[in-house]
Design a protein around this motif. Structure first.
Motif, PDB file in Angstrom:
ATOM      1  N   SER A 125      15.672 -32.952 108.691  1.00 55.87           N
ATOM      2  CA  SER A 125      16.722 -34.091 108.235  1.00 55.87           C
ATOM      3  C   SER A 125      15.908 -35.441 108.785  1.00 55.87           C
ATOM      4  O   SER A 125      15.029 -35.352 110.009  1.00 55.87           O
ATOM      5  CB  SER A 125      17.823 -33.947 109.093  1.00 55.87           C
ATOM      6  OG  SER A 125      18.458 -33.009 108.556  1.00 55.87           O
ATOM      7  N   ARG A 184      16.515 -39.877 109.080  1.00 54.73           N
ATOM      8  CA  ARG A 184      17.254 -40.651 108.869  1.00 54.73           C
ATOM      9  C   ARG A 184      16.358 -41.927 108.285  1.00 54.73           C
ATOM     10  O   ARG A 184      15.310 -42.349 108.425  1.00 54.73           O
ATOM     11  CB  ARG A 184      17.735 -41.363 110.325  1.00 54.73           C
ATOM     12  CG  ARG A 184      18.565 -42.418 110.115  1.00 54.73           C
ATOM     13  CD  ARG A 184      19.218 -42.772 111.378  1.00 54.73           C
ATOM     14  NE  ARG A 184      19.914 -41.901 112.088  1.00 54.73           N
ATOM     15  CZ  ARG A 184      21.173 -41.419 111.827  1.00 54.73           C
ATOM     16  NH1 ARG A 184      21.832 -42.192 110.932  1.00 54.73           N
ATOM     17  NH2 ARG A 184      21.806 -40.338 112.305  1.00 54.73           N
ATOM     18  N   GLU A 193      22.778 -38.127 102.469  1.00 44.80           N
ATOM     19  CA  GLU A 193      24.366 -38.560 102.771  1.00 44.80           C
ATOM     20  C   GLU A 193      24.216 -39.311 104.107  1.00 44.80           C
ATOM     21  O   GLU A 193      23.754 -38.767 105.156  1.00 44.80           O
ATOM     22  CB  GLU A 193      25.133 -36.967 103.185  1.00 44.80           C
ATOM     23  CG  GLU A 193      26.638 -37.299 103.573  1.00 44.80           C
ATOM     24  CD  GLU A 193      27.328 -36.002 103.854  1.00 44.80           C
ATOM     25  OE1 GLU A 193      28.383 -36.037 104.293  1.00 44.80           O
ATOM     26  OE2 GLU A 193      26.647 -34.795 103.271  1.00 44.80           O
ATOM     27  N   ASN A 194      25.112 -40.481 103.956  1.00 43.21           N
ATOM     28  CA  ASN A 194      25.190 -41.397 105.247  1.00 43.21           C
ATOM     29  C   ASN A 194      23.670 -41.597 105.530  1.00 43.21           C
ATOM     30  O   ASN A 194      23.638 -41.705 106.709  1.00 43.21           O
ATOM     31  CB  ASN A 194      25.979 -40.724 106.101  1.00 43.21           C
ATOM     32  CG  ASN A 194      27.531 -40.555 105.862  1.00 43.21           C
ATOM     33  OD1 ASN A 194      27.673 -41.321 105.144  1.00 43.21           O
ATOM     34  ND2 ASN A 194      28.074 -39.492 106.296  1.00 43.21           N
ATOM     35  N   GLN A 195      22.945 -42.022 104.566  1.00 43.34           N
ATOM     36  CA  GLN A 195      21.379 -42.376 105.045  1.00 43.34           C
ATOM     37  C   GLN A 195      20.828 -41.458 105.742  1.00 43.34           C
ATOM     38  O   GLN A 195      19.605 -41.782 106.478  1.00 43.34           O
ATOM     39  CB  GLN A 195      21.609 -43.792 105.869  1.00 43.34           C
ATOM     40  CG  GLN A 195      22.083 -44.921 105.250  1.00 43.34           C
ATOM     41  CD  GLN A 195      21.368 -45.421 103.777  1.00 43.34           C
ATOM     42  OE1 GLN A 195      21.995 -45.136 102.634  1.00 43.34           O
ATOM     43  NE2 GLN A 195      20.202 -45.666 103.904  1.00 43.34           N
ATOM     44  N   VAL A 196      21.129 -40.308 105.810  1.00 41.12           N
ATOM     45  CA  VAL A 196      20.257 -39.083 106.304  1.00 41.12           C
ATOM     46  C   VAL A 196      19.583 -38.150 105.002  1.00 41.12           C
ATOM     47  O   VAL A 196      20.616 -37.598 104.283  1.00 41.12           O
ATOM     48  CB  VAL A 196      21.171 -38.257 107.374  1.00 41.12           C
ATOM     49  CG1 VAL A 196      20.058 -37.074 107.704  1.00 41.12           C
ATOM     50  CG2 VAL A 196      21.313 -39.082 108.381  1.00 41.12           C
ATOM     51  N   GLU A 234      18.618 -48.929 105.795  1.00 40.87           N
ATOM     52  CA  GLU A 234      19.689 -48.951 104.922  1.00 40.87           C
ATOM     53  C   GLU A 234      19.274 -49.427 103.757  1.00 40.87           C
ATOM     54  O   GLU A 234      20.194 -49.152 102.688  1.00 40.87           O
ATOM     55  CB  GLU A 234      20.393 -50.342 105.746  1.00 40.87           C
ATOM     56  CG  GLU A 234      21.567 -51.123 104.935  1.00 40.87           C
ATOM     57  CD  GLU A 234      22.106 -52.103 105.549  1.00 40.87           C
ATOM     58  OE1 GLU A 234      23.196 -52.600 105.293  1.00 40.87           O
ATOM     59  OE2 GLU A 234      21.599 -52.676 106.382  1.00 40.87           O
ATOM     60  N   GLU A 236      15.672 -46.258  99.310  1.00 45.06           N
ATOM     61  CA  GLU A 236      16.370 -45.416  98.310  1.00 45.06           C
ATOM     62  C   GLU A 236      15.127 -44.427  97.708  1.00 45.06           C
ATOM     63  O   GLU A 236      14.171 -44.782  97.749  1.00 45.06           O
ATOM     64  CB  GLU A 236      16.720 -46.437  96.988  1.00 45.06           C
ATOM     65  CG  GLU A 236      17.653 -47.401  97.382  1.00 45.06           C
ATOM     66  CD  GLU A 236      18.330 -47.962  96.309  1.00 45.06           C
ATOM     67  OE1 GLU A 236      17.886 -47.715  95.086  1.00 45.06           O
ATOM     68  OE2 GLU A 236      19.225 -49.132  96.451  1.00 45.06           O
ATOM     69  N   ASN A 276      19.055 -33.166  99.926  1.00 38.65           N
ATOM     70  CA  ASN A 276      20.285 -33.966  99.963  1.00 38.65           C
ATOM     71  C   ASN A 276      20.462 -35.254 100.559  1.00 38.65           C
ATOM     72  O   ASN A 276      19.487 -35.489 101.400  1.00 38.65           O
ATOM     73  CB  ASN A 276      21.446 -33.097 100.532  1.00 38.65           C
ATOM     74  CG  ASN A 276      21.572 -31.828  99.687  1.00 38.65           C
ATOM     75  OD1 ASN A 276      21.565 -31.532  98.596  1.00 38.65           O
ATOM     76  ND2 ASN A 276      21.491 -30.656 100.476  1.00 38.65           N
ATOM     77  N   ARG A 300      23.646 -50.330 117.003  1.00 32.85           N
ATOM     78  CA  ARG A 300      23.298 -49.243 116.358  1.00 32.85           C
ATOM     79  C   ARG A 300      21.902 -48.695 116.627  1.00 32.85           C
ATOM     80  O   ARG A 300      21.681 -47.440 116.612  1.00 32.85           O
ATOM     81  CB  ARG A 300      23.377 -49.023 114.794  1.00 32.85           C
ATOM     82  CG  ARG A 300      24.755 -49.243 114.290  1.00 32.85           C
ATOM     83  CD  ARG A 300      25.194 -48.879 112.782  1.00 32.85           C
ATOM     84  NE  ARG A 300      23.789 -48.909 111.994  1.00 32.85           N
ATOM     85  CZ  ARG A 300      23.530 -49.003 110.763  1.00 32.85           C
ATOM     86  NH1 ARG A 300      24.703 -49.356 110.312  1.00 32.85           N
ATOM     87  NH2 ARG A 300      22.601 -48.932 110.259  1.00 32.85           N
TER      88      ARG A 300
END
Length: 154
Positions: free
Chosen positions: A99, A101, A66-69, A104, A107, A64, A18
Motif C-alpha cells: 500500500s 499513499r 481507494e481514498n488516495q491509497v 491529492e 492520478e 486498487n 494532515r
C-alpha cells in the motif's frame, strides 16, 4: 520510539495538519520488504512504481485505488508440489499487499506487466482552479467573479 512534533511548522502554514498524521503513520508502519519495488520520478509531474513480481501471472495481480491509497495485491494460485524436496528455497512466491499513499493530485495513468515487473505510471495533474492566479487588489471580488475571470483568461 520518540514522537516528532511538527507544531512549530504549523505557525506559518494553513491546512497542513494532515501532514502530522502522515508522519505518524510513516513512523509506525513497518516498511515492507516483499515484494521489492522502486519508485521513480520522471520529470516534474511523472512517476512510476515498479514492483518485482517474479513468478506471478498477470491474473494473480490486482491494483486498487481507494481514498488516495494505492494497493497492489498479489495472490498466487495454490500450486504446491508435494513431491519436491527443497535443498534451498530462495524464491518467495507468497501473497502480498503493498500500500502506497498518493498525494491529492496524483492520478494513475497506466499499468503494464512485462517480464515479471509490474509498472504503474502516475502523473500529477493540478486542476485549473489550483493553478497560480493573480488576485486583484482594491476590488471586492466574489469567488464566482474570480472563476469567471479565470475562465476568460484561459
Amino acid at each position: 520510539m520518540s514522537s516528532v512534533s511538527l507544531s512549530p511548522l504549523f505557525r506559518r502554514s494553513i491546512g497542513f495538519d494532515r501532514l502530522n498524521d502522515l508522519f505518524d503513520y510513516a513512523m509506525q508502519a513497518d516498511t515492507p520488504n516483499y515484494p521489492p519495488y522502486n519508485i521513480e520520478k520522471h520529470g516534474d509531474n511523472d512517476y512510476r512504481i515498479i514492483v518485482a513480481t517474479a513468478g506471478f501471472k498477470q491474473e494473480e495481480l490486482a491494483i486498487n485505488l481507494e481514498n488516495q491509497v494505492l494497493s497492489i495485491l498479489g495472490k498466487p494460485e495454490e500450486n504446491k508440489d508435494e513431491t519436491a524436496e527443497y535443498l534451498h528455497k530462495g524464491i518467495a512466491h507468497r501473497a502480498f499487499k503493498l500500500s502506497l499513499r498518493l498525494d491529492e493530485h496524483i492520478e494513475v495513468q497506466h499499468a503494464d506487466y512485462q517480464n515479471g515487473l509490474l509498472m504503474i505510471d502516475l502523473q500529477r495533474i493540478i486542476p485549473e482552479e489550483k493553478l497560480p492566479r493573480q488576485i486583484p487588489i482594491g476590488k471586492k471580488v466574489v469567488a464566482e467573479q474570480i472563476a469567471q475571470q479565470d475562465a476568460v483568461t484561459a
